[in-house]
Design a protein around this motif. Sequence first.
Motif, short mmCIF file in Angstrom:
data_model
loop_
_atom_site.label_atom_id
_atom_site.label_comp_id
_atom_site.label_asym_id
_atom_site.label_seq_id
_atom_site.Cartn_x
_atom_site.Cartn_y
_atom_site.Cartn_z
N THR A 97 0.82 -1.04 -0.24
CA THR A 97 0.02 0.03 0.06
C THR A 97 0.75 1.18 -0.13
O THR A 97 0.55 2.33 -0.67
N SER A 98 1.97 1.28 0.70
CA SER A 98 2.79 2.34 0.81
C SER A 98 3.46 2.78 -0.45
O SER A 98 3.32 3.88 -1.02
N MET A 99 3.84 1.61 -1.23
CA MET A 99 4.55 1.78 -2.60
C MET A 99 3.49 2.37 -3.39
O MET A 99 3.81 3.08 -4.28
N TRP A 100 2.27 1.80 -3.38
CA TRP A 100 1.06 2.22 -4.46
C TRP A 100 0.70 3.60 -4.28
O TRP A 100 0.65 4.41 -4.89
N PHE A 101 0.73 3.99 -3.01
CA PHE A 101 0.47 5.47 -2.59
C PHE A 101 1.40 6.37 -3.09
O PHE A 101 1.30 7.51 -3.32
N ASP A 102 2.63 5.85 -2.92
CA ASP A 102 3.97 6.58 -3.49
C ASP A 102 4.07 7.08 -4.65
O ASP A 102 4.35 8.00 -5.34
N VAL A 103 3.39 5.88 -5.66
CA VAL A 103 3.39 6.06 -7.04
C VAL A 103 2.36 7.19 -7.30
O VAL A 103 2.63 7.80 -8.29
N LEU A 104 1.20 7.25 -6.79
CA LEU A 104 0.22 7.98 -7.18
C LEU A 104 0.53 9.39 -6.91
O LEU A 104 0.20 10.42 -7.51
N ALA A 105 1.34 9.59 -5.53
CA ALA A 105 1.66 10.68 -5.09
C ALA A 105 2.60 11.38 -5.77
O ALA A 105 2.72 12.69 -5.91
N SER A 106 3.44 10.64 -6.30
CA SER A 106 4.49 11.22 -7.21
C SER A 106 3.84 11.83 -8.39
O SER A 106 4.44 12.69 -8.99
N ALA A 107 2.84 11.20 -8.95
CA ALA A 107 2.21 11.90 -10.46
C ALA A 107 1.55 13.02 -9.91
O ALA A 107 1.81 14.04 -10.66
N THR A 108 0.92 13.37 -8.61
CA THR A 108 0.10 14.34 -8.44
C THR A 108 1.11 15.45 -8.00
O THR A 108 0.70 16.62 -7.87
N LEU A 109 2.08 15.13 -7.14
CA LEU A 109 3.12 16.29 -6.57
C LEU A 109 4.18 16.55 -7.53
O LEU A 109 5.02 17.36 -7.22
N ILE A 110 4.15 15.86 -8.65
CA ILE A 110 5.27 16.22 -9.66
C ILE A 110 6.69 15.89 -9.00
O ILE A 110 7.66 16.86 -8.78
N ARG A 111 7.06 14.58 -8.56
CA ARG A 111 8.35 14.22 -7.87
C ARG A 111 8.61 12.93 -8.29
O ARG A 111 7.64 12.16 -8.80
N ALA A 165 6.08 8.84 -13.92
CA ALA A 165 6.24 9.90 -12.99
C ALA A 165 7.67 10.09 -13.08
O ALA A 165 8.03 11.50 -12.88
N ASP A 166 8.67 9.37 -12.86
CA ASP A 166 9.98 9.77 -13.02
C ASP A 166 10.17 10.30 -14.41
O ASP A 166 11.23 11.28 -14.22
N LEU A 167 9.88 9.92 -15.40
CA LEU A 167 10.06 10.33 -16.76
C LEU A 167 9.59 11.85 -16.80
O LEU A 167 10.40 12.81 -17.58
N ALA A 168 8.63 12.40 -16.25
CA ALA A 168 7.96 13.43 -16.18
C ALA A 168 8.85 14.59 -15.37
O ALA A 168 9.09 15.69 -15.95
N CYS A 169 9.49 13.77 -14.13
CA CYS A 169 10.42 14.92 -13.49
C CYS A 169 11.72 15.11 -14.21
O CYS A 169 12.16 16.40 -14.39
N TRP A 170 11.93 13.94 -15.06
CA TRP A 170 13.40 14.10 -15.71
C TRP A 170 12.99 15.13 -16.86
O TRP A 170 14.02 15.98 -17.03
#
Length: 257
Positions: A22-36, A81-86
């Motif tokens: 669950t922590s990994m999943w929330f981290d993925v979605l948070a990364s997309a929405t927080l741009i990180r 999400a990582d590609l977007a930050c890059w």
Amino acid sequence: MFSVSNWALISCTDSMRFITKTSMWFDVLASATLIRRPKFLDILRSLYGPATVVNDGRPELSMMDVMGCENRIVLALAEIADLACWKDEWRRASRLSVSKLVRCGKDIEIMLKTTNDPDHLPGFDTEKSRRRRLTSDIFRASALVYLHSIISGDHPQCPEIMSNITETVKCLKRAEDVTAAPCVVRSVVFSICICGCLTDVPAYRKYFLRRLQKQQTKTVGNCARVAQLMKEVWSNRERGEPVDWRVVMQQSQMLLV
């Protein structure tokens, strides 16, 4: 060959495994929405990358039982999400390589399109399994929308964005046939938000709003805020302003988790 991450998930208790996934999943979605960048990207790569695909059948490693999303779709979302930050970092430095952006995007697209076809997996015919497969299909289609918005920009007329929004709508409509349809919609608010923000098709806009409004009457959640965010993006675009749905979401301080 098992990695340290594989063994950790297999060996831990059921409750710890659930918390970890669950922590990994929330981290993925948070990364997309927080741009990180996703904090667990390296772990996800070690768990679900091409070298570990042979272990996909292990239930201890599956993300399907947690969020109804296939392992490599979870990884693909993290990679996007990582590609977007890059892309943002190198664009700000005036050093963005479009050819590398497209090449990396193509690798992620292959990852998404080579996941198992859920309609042909044997032995998965229960209502719960069907709901999970439908949820995963929605995530796959909307992940492609997300990916092409990073490669091509937030342009609703981009053919790849348009075609994958259409596929997402088809998947959502298939989910309406199962008795647990509200559970499916509640799980994919992230997908509805991305597709809603990136469509100019009136029928699709109405459909996404209707799905959110119907869900809002059944559960407590952020469906109303997501609907308002989509309307804000549409309004800005209609005024001719450039729109980045991630920036709008970041400014609203809303997490799609």
